[in-house]
Design a protein around this motif. Structure first.
Motif, PDB file in Angstrom:
ATOM      1  N   THR A  57       0.842  -1.201   0.000  1.00  0.00           N
ATOM      2  CA  THR A  57       0.000   0.000   0.000  1.00  0.00           C
ATOM      3  C   THR A  57       0.874   1.247   0.000  1.00  0.00           C
ATOM      4  N   THR A  58       0.532   2.169  -0.893  1.00  0.00           N
ATOM      5  CA  THR A  58       1.242   3.443  -0.961  1.00  0.00           C
ATOM      6  C   THR A  58       0.235   4.576  -1.091  1.00  0.00           C
ATOM      7  N   LYS A  59       0.619   5.743  -0.599  1.00  0.00           N
ATOM      8  CA  LYS A  59      -0.192   6.939  -0.732  1.00  0.00           C
ATOM      9  C   LYS A  59       0.743   8.096  -1.096  1.00  0.00           C
ATOM     10  N   TYR A  60       0.196   9.042  -1.858  1.00  0.00           N
ATOM     11  CA  TYR A  60       0.996  10.177  -2.300  1.00  0.00           C
ATOM     12  C   TYR A  60       0.240  11.489  -2.102  1.00  0.00           C
ATOM     13  N   ALA A  61       1.000  12.534  -1.913  1.00  0.00           N
ATOM     14  CA  ALA A  61       0.414  13.870  -1.943  1.00  0.00           C
ATOM     15  C   ALA A  61      -0.003  14.166  -3.383  1.00  0.00           C
ATOM     16  N   ASP A  62      -1.063  14.927  -3.533  1.00  0.00           N
ATOM     17  CA  ASP A  62      -1.541  15.250  -4.884  1.00  0.00           C
ATOM     18  C   ASP A  62      -0.464  15.954  -5.714  1.00  0.00           C
ATOM     19  N   SER A  63       0.358  16.738  -5.050  1.00  0.00           N
ATOM     20  CA  SER A  63       1.358  17.529  -5.754  1.00  0.00           C
ATOM     21  C   SER A  63       2.464  16.683  -6.387  1.00  0.00           C
ATOM     22  N   VAL A  64       2.616  15.426  -5.955  1.00  0.00           N
ATOM     23  CA  VAL A  64       3.687  14.587  -6.494  1.00  0.00           C
ATOM     24  C   VAL A  64       3.151  13.348  -7.206  1.00  0.00           C
ATOM     25  N   LYS A  65       1.855  13.140  -7.140  1.00  0.00           N
ATOM     26  CA  LYS A  65       1.254  11.946  -7.727  1.00  0.00           C
ATOM     27  C   LYS A  65       1.564  11.884  -9.224  1.00  0.00           C
ATOM     28  N   GLY A  66       2.005  10.723  -9.675  1.00  0.00           N
ATOM     29  CA  GLY A  66       2.347  10.553 -11.080  1.00  0.00           C
ATOM     30  C   GLY A  66       3.787  10.915 -11.408  1.00  0.00           C
ATOM     31  N   ARG A  67       4.468  11.575 -10.472  1.00  0.00           N
ATOM     32  CA  ARG A  67       5.873  11.956 -10.700  1.00  0.00           C
ATOM     33  C   ARG A  67       6.823  11.238  -9.738  1.00  0.00           C
ATOM     34  N   LYS A  76      17.079  -5.042   2.656  1.00  0.00           N
ATOM     35  CA  LYS A  76      18.144  -4.043   2.831  1.00  0.00           C
ATOM     36  C   LYS A  76      17.764  -2.964   3.843  1.00  0.00           C
ATOM     37  N   ASN A  77      16.572  -3.088   4.420  1.00  0.00           N
ATOM     38  CA  ASN A  77      16.085  -2.071   5.368  1.00  0.00           C
ATOM     39  C   ASN A  77      16.172  -0.671   4.776  1.00  0.00           C
ATOM     40  N   THR A  78      15.754  -0.544   3.546  1.00  0.00           N
ATOM     41  CA  THR A  78      15.886   0.724   2.828  1.00  0.00           C
ATOM     42  C   THR A  78      14.590   1.075   2.116  1.00  0.00           C
ATOM     43  N   VAL A  79      14.253   2.356   2.177  1.00  0.00           N
ATOM     44  CA  VAL A  79      13.108   2.904   1.466  1.00  0.00           C
ATOM     45  C   VAL A  79      13.629   3.908   0.442  1.00  0.00           C
ATOM     46  N   TYR A  80      12.978   3.942  -0.699  1.00  0.00           N
ATOM     47  CA  TYR A  80      13.413   4.812  -1.786  1.00  0.00           C
ATOM     48  C   TYR A  80      12.304   5.783  -2.180  1.00  0.00           C
ATOM     49  N   LEU A  81      12.714   6.904  -2.732  1.00  0.00           N
ATOM     50  CA  LEU A  81      11.768   7.838  -3.340  1.00  0.00           C
ATOM     51  C   LEU A  81      12.335   8.236  -4.693  1.00  0.00           C
ATOM     52  N   GLN A  82      11.752   7.689  -5.746  1.00  0.00           N
ATOM     53  CA  GLN A  82      12.151   8.045  -7.095  1.00  0.00           C
ATOM     54  C   GLN A  82      11.373   9.290  -7.507  1.00  0.00           C
ATOM     55  N   MET A  83      12.093  10.332  -7.838  1.00  0.00           N
ATOM     56  CA  MET A  83      11.470  11.613  -8.165  1.00  0.00           C
ATOM     57  C   MET A  83      11.787  11.960  -9.619  1.00  0.00           C
ATOM     58  N   ASN A  84      10.756  12.008 -10.428  1.00  0.00           N
ATOM     59  CA  ASN A  84      10.899  12.345 -11.846  1.00  0.00           C
ATOM     60  C   ASN A  84      10.182  13.651 -12.145  1.00  0.00           C
ATOM     61  N   SER A  85      10.507  14.233 -13.288  1.00  0.00           N
ATOM     62  CA  SER A  85       9.868  15.478 -13.726  1.00  0.00           C
ATOM     63  C   SER A  85       9.880  16.515 -12.615  1.00  0.00           C
ATOM     64  N   LEU A  86      11.027  16.698 -12.022  1.00  0.00           N
ATOM     65  CA  LEU A  86      11.139  17.606 -10.882  1.00  0.00           C
ATOM     66  C   LEU A  86      10.865  19.049 -11.276  1.00  0.00           C
TER      67      LEU A  86
END
Length: 124
Positions: A57-67, A76-86
């Motif tokens: 399950t994931t949730k996003y702010a409207d301002s970043v949804k789709g990007r 690996k006990n690691t979380v990532y945030l891939q940010m495109n179209s910055l």
């Protein structure tokens, strides 16, 4: 105790991409919901994205949804945030957070653990 360490921030041109990482250490648990928040100069901290312990399950702010895309690798006990179209308005310090309750983190922005943050600057 859980320690969170963010990395991957930097300076990028508008339209570019960055991938943030948050490495957890200490008494880590795959049951923890993990999230990303950000705080721009002169503004309050705001929610960006959250992921459940299983990653289903994931949730996003409207301002970043789709990007932006949040993901995790529990091995690996690691979380990532891939940010495109910055965009320049994405400029902020990005913080990683962890807590045992997904909804509390998502809706109320309350976490048991916070990282020190990593700066993301998007130039126009």
């Amino acid at each position: 105790q859980v320690q969170l360490a963010e990395s991957g921030g930097g300076l990028v041109q508008a339209g570019g991409s960055l991938r943030l990482s948050c490495a957890a250490s200490g008494r880590t648990s795959s049951r923890y919901a993990m999230g990303w928040f950000r705080q721009a100069p002169g503004k309050e901290r705001e929610f960006v994205a959250v992921i459940s312990g299983s990653g289903s399950t994931t949730k996003y702010a409207d301002s970043v949804k789709g990007r932006f895309t949040i993901s995790r690798d529990n091995a690996k006990n690691t979380v990532y945030l891939q940010m495109n179209s910055l965009k320049p308005e994405d400029t902020a310090v990005y913080y990683c957070a962890a807590t045992g309750d997904f909804t509390t983190l998502w809706i109320r922005g309350i976490a048991d653990y916070w990282g020190q943050g990593t700066q993301v600057t998007v130039s126009s």
